[in-house]
Scaffold this active site. Structure first.
Site, PDB file in Angstrom:
ATOM      1  CG  ASN A   1      -3.111   3.803   1.129  1.00  0.00           C
ATOM      2  OD1 ASN A   1      -4.266   3.917   1.536  1.00  0.00           O
ATOM      3  ND2 ASN A   1      -2.573   2.632   0.866  1.00  0.00           N
TER       4      ASN A   1
ATOM      5  CB  SER B   1      -0.943  -0.024   1.203  1.00  0.00           C
ATOM      6  OG  SER B   1      -0.257  -0.427   2.347  1.00  0.00           O
TER       7      SER B   1
ATOM      8  CG  HIS C   1      -2.774  -0.609  -3.304  1.00  0.00           C
ATOM      9  ND1 HIS C   1      -3.083   0.686  -2.961  1.00  0.00           N
ATOM     10  CD2 HIS C   1      -2.936  -1.338  -2.172  1.00  0.00           C
ATOM     11  CE1 HIS C   1      -3.414   0.733  -1.687  1.00  0.00           C
ATOM     12  NE2 HIS C   1      -3.335  -0.478  -1.193  1.00  0.00           N
TER      13      HIS C   1
HETATM   14  N1  CAA Z   1     -17.292  -9.423   0.647  1.00  0.00           N
HETATM   15  C1  CAA Z   1     -18.334  -9.388  -0.166  1.00  0.00           C
HETATM   16  N2  CAA Z   1     -19.314  -8.450  -0.065  1.00  0.00           N
HETATM   17  C2  CAA Z   1     -19.192  -7.545   0.932  1.00  0.00           C
HETATM   18  C3  CAA Z   1     -18.119  -7.536   1.828  1.00  0.00           C
HETATM   19  C4  CAA Z   1     -17.131  -8.526   1.659  1.00  0.00           C
HETATM   20  N3  CAA Z   1     -16.039  -8.588   2.451  1.00  0.00           N
HETATM   21  N4  CAA Z   1     -18.291  -6.509   2.700  1.00  0.00           N
HETATM   22  C5  CAA Z   1     -19.420  -5.883   2.358  1.00  0.00           C
HETATM   23  N5  CAA Z   1     -19.978  -6.509   1.286  1.00  0.00           N
HETATM   24  C6  CAA Z   1     -21.161  -6.095   0.530  1.00  0.00           C
HETATM   25  C7  CAA Z   1     -22.435  -6.298   1.279  1.00  0.00           C
HETATM   26  O1  CAA Z   1     -22.938  -7.582   1.073  1.00  0.00           O
HETATM   27  C8  CAA Z   1     -23.335  -5.229   0.650  1.00  0.00           C
HETATM   28  O2  CAA Z   1     -23.825  -5.690  -0.601  1.00  0.00           O
HETATM   29  P1  CAA Z   1     -25.124  -5.038  -1.318  1.00  0.00           P
HETATM   30  O3  CAA Z   1     -24.720  -3.679  -1.816  1.00  0.00           O
HETATM   31  O4  CAA Z   1     -25.415  -5.970  -2.420  1.00  0.00           O
HETATM   32  O5  CAA Z   1     -26.185  -4.982  -0.280  1.00  0.00           O
HETATM   33  C9  CAA Z   1     -22.377  -4.092   0.409  1.00  0.00           C
HETATM   34  O6  CAA Z   1     -21.075  -4.686   0.347  1.00  0.00           O
HETATM   35  C10 CAA Z   1     -22.439  -3.074   1.507  1.00  0.00           C
HETATM   36  O7  CAA Z   1     -22.158  -3.738   2.745  1.00  0.00           O
HETATM   37  P2  CAA Z   1     -23.032  -3.595   4.078  1.00  0.00           P
HETATM   38  O8  CAA Z   1     -24.457  -3.337   3.733  1.00  0.00           O
HETATM   39  O9  CAA Z   1     -22.714  -4.757   4.970  1.00  0.00           O
HETATM   40  O10 CAA Z   1     -22.381  -2.389   4.837  1.00  0.00           O
HETATM   41  P3  CAA Z   1     -22.165  -0.919   4.380  1.00  0.00           P
HETATM   42  O11 CAA Z   1     -23.208  -0.421   3.481  1.00  0.00           O
HETATM   43  O12 CAA Z   1     -21.880  -0.233   5.645  1.00  0.00           O
HETATM   44  O13 CAA Z   1     -20.800  -0.993   3.515  1.00  0.00           O
HETATM   45  C11 CAA Z   1     -18.479  -0.956   3.223  1.00  0.00           C
HETATM   46  C12 CAA Z   1     -19.629  -1.568   3.998  1.00  0.00           C
HETATM   47  C13 CAA Z   1     -18.559  -1.381   1.768  1.00  0.00           C
HETATM   48  C14 CAA Z   1     -17.203  -1.531   3.838  1.00  0.00           C
HETATM   49  C15 CAA Z   1     -18.565   0.605   3.323  1.00  0.00           C
HETATM   50  O14 CAA Z   1     -18.676   0.982   4.660  1.00  0.00           O
HETATM   51  C16 CAA Z   1     -17.380   1.307   2.723  1.00  0.00           C
HETATM   52  O15 CAA Z   1     -17.291   1.496   1.512  1.00  0.00           O
HETATM   53  N6  CAA Z   1     -16.433   1.740   3.596  1.00  0.00           N
HETATM   54  C17 CAA Z   1     -15.220   2.402   3.165  1.00  0.00           C
HETATM   55  C18 CAA Z   1     -14.221   1.385   2.724  1.00  0.00           C
HETATM   56  C19 CAA Z   1     -12.942   2.003   2.261  1.00  0.00           C
HETATM   57  O16 CAA Z   1     -12.721   3.206   2.276  1.00  0.00           O
HETATM   58  N7  CAA Z   1     -12.038   1.135   1.827  1.00  0.00           N
HETATM   59  C20 CAA Z   1     -10.729   1.548   1.402  1.00  0.00           C
HETATM   60  C21 CAA Z   1      -9.807   1.390   2.535  1.00  0.00           C
HETATM   61  S1  CAA Z   1      -8.202   1.932   2.086  1.00  0.00           S
HETATM   62  C22 CAA Z   1      -7.481   0.613   1.440  1.00  0.00           C
HETATM   63  O17 CAA Z   1      -7.971  -0.485   1.411  1.00  0.00           O
HETATM   64  C23 CAA Z   1      -6.132   0.865   0.918  1.00  0.00           C
HETATM   65  C24 CAA Z   1      -5.059   0.557   1.857  1.00  0.00           C
HETATM   66  O18 CAA Z   1      -4.002   0.155   1.383  1.00  0.00           O
HETATM   67  C25 CAA Z   1      -5.082   0.832   3.282  1.00  0.00           C
END
Ligand code: CAA
Length: 291
Positions: free
Chosen positions: A190, A119, A140
């Protein structure tokens, strides 16, 4: 060369998500970890997440079973050496990553493309320690991998065009979208996201807001799906700190200094969701703010 077989090193949060999306897209996946427990847990997580997609009617039960059947596991790193593509998704420590590529080196098929899911660490530097800097790239993924649309593609200074084109094609086959980033500390996502999280920790540290008010502010006031502290726990506070240190060391600018409170949490072993405590306590049914 069309990539069909993929080796993934590291079965943690990112590795299991990467295995999930590759298997679902029809690639044969060989997943490696240093612990059998890690591999067993990854398979349980992948099944749970695939079944979640079935229940939301994103994929069929048949596709779920076919994807699971495409994933094999191994504790022996060199078993991955004949795969068309190997993606390293181990912990965010440069010496660990170097050791993995070093151990793979004597066994590797000359055609194998190497990639790192780092990352923040320099792709050029990681590539220079291998026997094939031209066939080495940063790929990434974002967490949660099955949900997030983006894959950053990072070329090191020596990465050849054929490798870049091949991996662009792979990202398309996964049904995801790529963004090309130059090889500078923490790339694009990031470089922007983690200093924002660090600033949220400073906002907490200086008493400007509580955990709840900071997260609510960014969710309701800036339409972020998660508050920055909730997101930090989700990413892992050790990873956030490691990325801040890469930015601080690599760009030599004091604006990237890690917040002392972030360092203290990591020193305490409060790493977020994965250890059950970070800016929230995850021991009960609903997360409870720790400050
Ligand atoms: N696998 C498969 N499906 C998943 C899943 C997983 N691990 N996690 C969530 N889902 C699906 C759910 O089933 C749901 O599907 P539908 O749209 O069909 O209903 C959808 O994703 C949304 O999930 P939830 O309803 O459970 O929960 P939510 O609406 O609160 O969303 C989230 C959860 C997608 C994680 C959302 O909160 C989000 O987008 N958060 C921000 C995530 C983010 O910023 N990620 C980047 C991090 S930085 C990074 O990764 C880089 C690094 O190097 C550090």
């Amino acid at each position: 060369m069309a990539i069909q077989t993929v080796g993934i090193v590291g079965a943690g949060q990112m590795g299991n998500g990467i295995a999930h999306v590759f298997a679902l897209a029809g690639f044969d996946v060989l997943l490696n970890d240093i612990s059998q427990d890690g591999l067993d847990k990854a398979l349980v997580t992948i099944r749970k997440n695939l079944e979640r997609q079935v229940s939301r009617e994103k994929i069929s039960a048949k596709e779920c079973e076919a994807a699971l059947a495409r994933i094999s596991t191994t504790l022996t790193l060199s078993d991955l050496a004949q795969q068309d593509l190997i993606i390293e998704a181990a912990t965010e420590k440069e010496d660990v990553k170097n050791e993995i590529f070093e151990k793979l080196k004597p066994h590797l098929n000359p055609k194998t493309i190497l990639a790192s899911n780092t990352s923040s660490i320099s792709i050029t530097r990681l590539a220079s320690r291998t026997d094939r800097p031209g066939q080495f790239m940063g790929v990434h993924f974002m967490n949660p991998v099955p949900v997030m649309q983006l894959v950053e593609l990072i070329r090191g200074i020596a990465t050849d065009e054929a490798t870049y084109q091949e991996l662009k094609h792979v990202v398309e086959k996964l049904g995801k979208t790529h963004a090309s980033a130059e090889d500078f500390p923490a790339f694009i996502v990031n470089r922007i996201l983690i200093p924002m999280i660090n600033e949220a920790v400073y906002t907490l540290y200086e008493g400007v807001g509580s955990v709840t008010s900071i997260d609510e502010s960014m969710k309701l006031g800036a339409a972020h799906p998660m508050g920055p502290l909730e997101l930090a726990d989700f990413i892992g506070l050790d990873t956030c700190l490691a990325i801040m240190n890469v930015l601080h060391d690599g760009l030599a600018d004091t604006k990237y200094r890690p917040c002392p409170l972030l360092t203290k949490y990591v020193e305490a072993g409060w790493l977020g969701r994965k250890t059950g405590r970070g800016f929230y306590d995850y021991s009960g049914d609903t997360p409870v703010p720790t400050r």
